[in-house]
Design a protein around this motif. Sequence first.
Motif, PDB file in Angstrom:
ATOM      1  N   GLU A 397       0.812  -1.222   0.000  1.00 10.52           N
ATOM      2  CA  GLU A 397       0.000   0.000   0.000  1.00 10.52           C
ATOM      3  C   GLU A 397       0.842   1.268   0.000  1.00 10.52           C
ATOM      4  OE1 GLU A 397      -0.061  -2.246   2.384  1.00 10.52           O
ATOM      5  OE2 GLU A 397      -1.924  -3.393   2.082  1.00 10.52           O
ATOM      6  N   ALA A 398       2.168   1.151   0.124  1.00  9.48           N
ATOM      7  CA  ALA A 398       3.016   2.337   0.228  1.00  9.48           C
ATOM      8  C   ALA A 398       2.927   3.198  -1.030  1.00  9.48           C
ATOM      9  CB  ALA A 398       4.467   1.926   0.486  1.00  9.48           C
ATOM     10  N   GLU A 399       2.891   2.568  -2.186  1.00  6.61           N
ATOM     11  CA  GLU A 399       2.845   3.346  -3.418  1.00  6.61           C
ATOM     12  C   GLU A 399       1.534   4.108  -3.536  1.00  6.61           C
ATOM     13  OE1 GLU A 399       3.191   2.631  -8.290  1.00  6.61           O
ATOM     14  OE2 GLU A 399       3.526   0.978  -6.856  1.00  6.61           O
ATOM     15  N   ALA A 400       0.414   3.437  -3.205  1.00  6.96           N
ATOM     16  CA  ALA A 400      -0.877   4.126  -3.255  1.00  6.96           C
ATOM     17  C   ALA A 400      -0.933   5.241  -2.219  1.00  6.96           C
ATOM     18  CB  ALA A 400      -2.019   3.126  -3.020  1.00  6.96           C
ATOM     19  N   GLY A 401      -0.326   5.021  -1.052  1.00  2.00           N
ATOM     20  CA  GLY A 401      -0.300   6.053  -0.032  1.00  2.00           C
ATOM     21  C   GLY A 401       0.488   7.267  -0.474  1.00  2.00           C
ATOM     22  N   PRO A 410      -0.988  15.802   3.321  1.00  2.00           N
ATOM     23  CA  PRO A 410      -1.124  15.024   4.558  1.00  2.00           C
ATOM     24  C   PRO A 410      -2.376  15.390   5.361  1.00  2.00           C
ATOM     25  CG  PRO A 410       1.062  16.010   4.377  1.00  2.00           C
ATOM     26  CD  PRO A 410       0.260  16.565   3.271  1.00  2.00           C
ATOM     27  N   ALA A 411      -2.694  16.688   5.459  1.00  2.00           N
ATOM     28  CA  ALA A 411      -3.831  17.094   6.283  1.00  2.00           C
ATOM     29  C   ALA A 411      -5.137  16.536   5.738  1.00  2.00           C
ATOM     30  CB  ALA A 411      -3.899  18.614   6.381  1.00  2.00           C
ATOM     31  N   VAL A 413      -5.554  13.888   3.779  1.00  2.00           N
ATOM     32  CA  VAL A 413      -5.589  12.422   3.905  1.00  2.00           C
ATOM     33  C   VAL A 413      -5.891  12.018   5.338  1.00  2.00           C
ATOM     34  CG1 VAL A 413      -4.208  10.328   3.739  1.00  2.00           C
ATOM     35  CG2 VAL A 413      -4.076  12.053   1.935  1.00  2.00           C
ATOM     36  N   ALA A 414      -5.264  12.712   6.313  1.00  2.00           N
ATOM     37  CA  ALA A 414      -5.517  12.379   7.713  1.00  2.00           C
ATOM     38  C   ALA A 414      -6.971  12.655   8.091  1.00  2.00           C
ATOM     39  CB  ALA A 414      -4.572  13.177   8.608  1.00  2.00           C
ATOM     40  N   ALA A 415      -7.538  13.776   7.621  1.00  2.00           N
ATOM     41  CA  ALA A 415      -8.933  14.093   7.926  1.00  2.00           C
ATOM     42  C   ALA A 415      -9.871  13.057   7.319  1.00  2.00           C
ATOM     43  CB  ALA A 415      -9.276  15.485   7.420  1.00  2.00           C
ATOM     44  N   ALA A 416      -9.559  12.614   6.086  1.00  2.00           N
ATOM     45  CA  ALA A 416     -10.387  11.590   5.456  1.00  2.00           C
ATOM     46  C   ALA A 416     -10.319  10.282   6.229  1.00  2.00           C
ATOM     47  CB  ALA A 416      -9.947  11.384   4.007  1.00  2.00           C
ATOM     48  N   PHE A 417      -9.147   9.956   6.763  1.00  2.00           N
ATOM     49  CA  PHE A 417      -9.001   8.734   7.556  1.00  2.00           C
ATOM     50  C   PHE A 417      -9.855   8.805   8.821  1.00  2.00           C
ATOM     51  CE2 PHE A 417      -6.807   6.579  11.082  1.00  2.00           C
ATOM     52  CZ  PHE A 417      -6.884   5.265  10.623  1.00  2.00           C
ATOM     53  N   VAL A 418      -9.863   9.965   9.467  1.00  2.00           N
ATOM     54  CA  VAL A 418     -10.662  10.121  10.687  1.00  2.00           C
ATOM     55  C   VAL A 418     -12.152   9.996  10.367  1.00  2.00           C
ATOM     56  CG1 VAL A 418     -11.298  11.724  12.524  1.00  2.00           C
ATOM     57  CG2 VAL A 418      -8.906  11.505  11.839  1.00  2.00           C
ATOM     58  N   ARG A 419     -12.580  10.607   9.267  1.00  2.00           N
ATOM     59  CA  ARG A 419     -13.995  10.515   8.899  1.00  2.00           C
ATOM     60  C   ARG A 419     -14.397   9.080   8.586  1.00  2.00           C
ATOM     61  NH1 ARG A 419     -12.975  15.628   6.365  1.00  2.00           N
ATOM     62  NH2 ARG A 419     -12.379  14.564   4.431  1.00  2.00           N
TER      63      ARG A 419
END
Length: 634
Positions: A397-401, A410-411, A413-419
Amino acid sequence: MTDFDIAAPLGAALAGKGYASLTSVQQAVLAPDAQGRDLLVSAQTGSGKTVAFGLAMAEGILNGDTSGMLAAPLALAIAPTRELALQVARELGWLYEKAGFQVATCVGGMDFRTERRALDRGAQIVVGTPGRLRDHLERGSLDLSCLRACVLDEADEMLDLGFREDLEFILTAAPADRRTLMFSATVPPAIARLAAEFQRDALRVVAGGEARQHGDIAYRALNVTTRDRENAIFNILRFYEARTAIVFCKTRANVNHLLARMGNRGFRVVALSGELSQQERTHALQALRDGRAQVCIATDVAARGIDLPGLELVIHADLPTNSDTLLHRSGRTGRAGAKGVSALIVTPAEIKKAQRLLQGARVEAEWGGAPSADEVRARDDARMLDHPALAADPGDEAEAGARLLDRFGPAQVAAAFVRLWREGRPAPEELMETTRPDAPGAGARAPRGDFGDAAWFALSVGHEGRAEARWLLPKICEAGGITRDAIGAIRVRQTETFVQISAADAPRFGDGVELEPGLSMRRLPGEPMLDCPEGAQVRRPLAGPRKPKPAPRDDAPASARETAPAPTRDAALPRRAWADPAAKAQPAPTGERPVRKAGKAAGKPGGKPAKAPFKPRPAGGAGKPVRPGKPPRR
């Protein structure tokens, strides 16, 4: 286990299951003084008693024919419910598997013909419920002539469910020289009488450590308002996020109501109640075992015998009726050294009852409020940060990340992860604050004469509305989220009621609140005058003396101006007491008419002339008698 004489097949089965030591009840039934004797055993739920009576009855049934070819059973185990009977059958199945024994079940709700074929093939151990076992005996498909051991599991529950007649029928049909092993959480008089009738010189066994009930269970008593009862259950489930949880209700109607509410909110939930068929119950339990469901809502009877892996949380949505039921419910968790939580939902009106239940069960509970919405969200965030996927090494998953970071940053992606983390979870509920029973000053009720600073409220119901303090008290506690210790005097009057609320809790009610439709509660500016007559407490001016009659006008006739003055009353007397009623009853002097009202006495100036006595008509029908002062008709 080397200190006890355990048959080799059973010892091998225990070792295969990872048993390194025996529990206290298992050790007690294998003690030398218990060998070959009838036993009356007190053992709590989750103490390993199923394996205990499996080991206890081995002495009699393994000494006989173990080839597995006997048509008649050697051992019989009776359980109160289908789930418990099936659980006992599974436990005895693996315990006696290496001995070559077959285990058959006879429980209500299953196919009778299938059970009969299993009995005809030959089963050394039969497990069933009282009603179905009696059916097989009466139809001749069950033969107890070779029975050597009979076990009554949860004997107290079977008597509570009304199975005494069935039990007596089954035990009477069994040989008299059998061993009878009775396992019960408690030994009430009814169990003692049953044991005295069907057991011979029974040994009373109390499992060690019984004084310390369920040491692996943490008890929580959560004080909530009545209107927040269901919301508190939602927050508790969200706060603990147990792998499997069970919620106990008193009735099937409550089970169905809570099932609908939780299903609508997105919980993975199933229900167990007496109205379900055996197939539906089996599917519900399987959904819990394989993870498709997380919460089970059940009644006390339906939950008997439930043994779910990973059951970490027990919620008492309705308080149990007694301490034994509390222990039975809580014993579903905290098994085999695992930790569990037993949470009691306690409304202000049920605090004393909850305290009695805990005291009777000899357990200590931590009192407090239900988890708030902020506490649930904080616990969710902590779980998110501790998620193993965040600590694992990047793989494919590193390449997709990397592409996500390059495109969104980063902000984002992190917000989407929390949601995404919060999306699949039901939202927590906002709860009203309640006064903890163990808060300073809340433990003991202060004397009414020294209640302290307080505010007074008026309720719009009194004696005319059949108001009583015991009826109003829980409604007031629920409306303000307070305990009854925050309420002082309750004074019920004819049309309204006055209630004293401590100054610290009075702001919870504001200037007023509606307890229910048609019943309101408003704050008073000060203390009501409770020692005054009815109506004075509303601070209306007292009624004064009557206004004097207006004097006659100057242009009034002289007869009116010369009317005798009306008698005056004493202002100190009540309104209706100034005229002596006894005076009205006194007969008037001879020849005079009684004076009824001032100014109307006969013969006085301004008064009406006295009526002349009635004169009969002259004979022959001559004219009517003429009244004085009235001219005759012409």
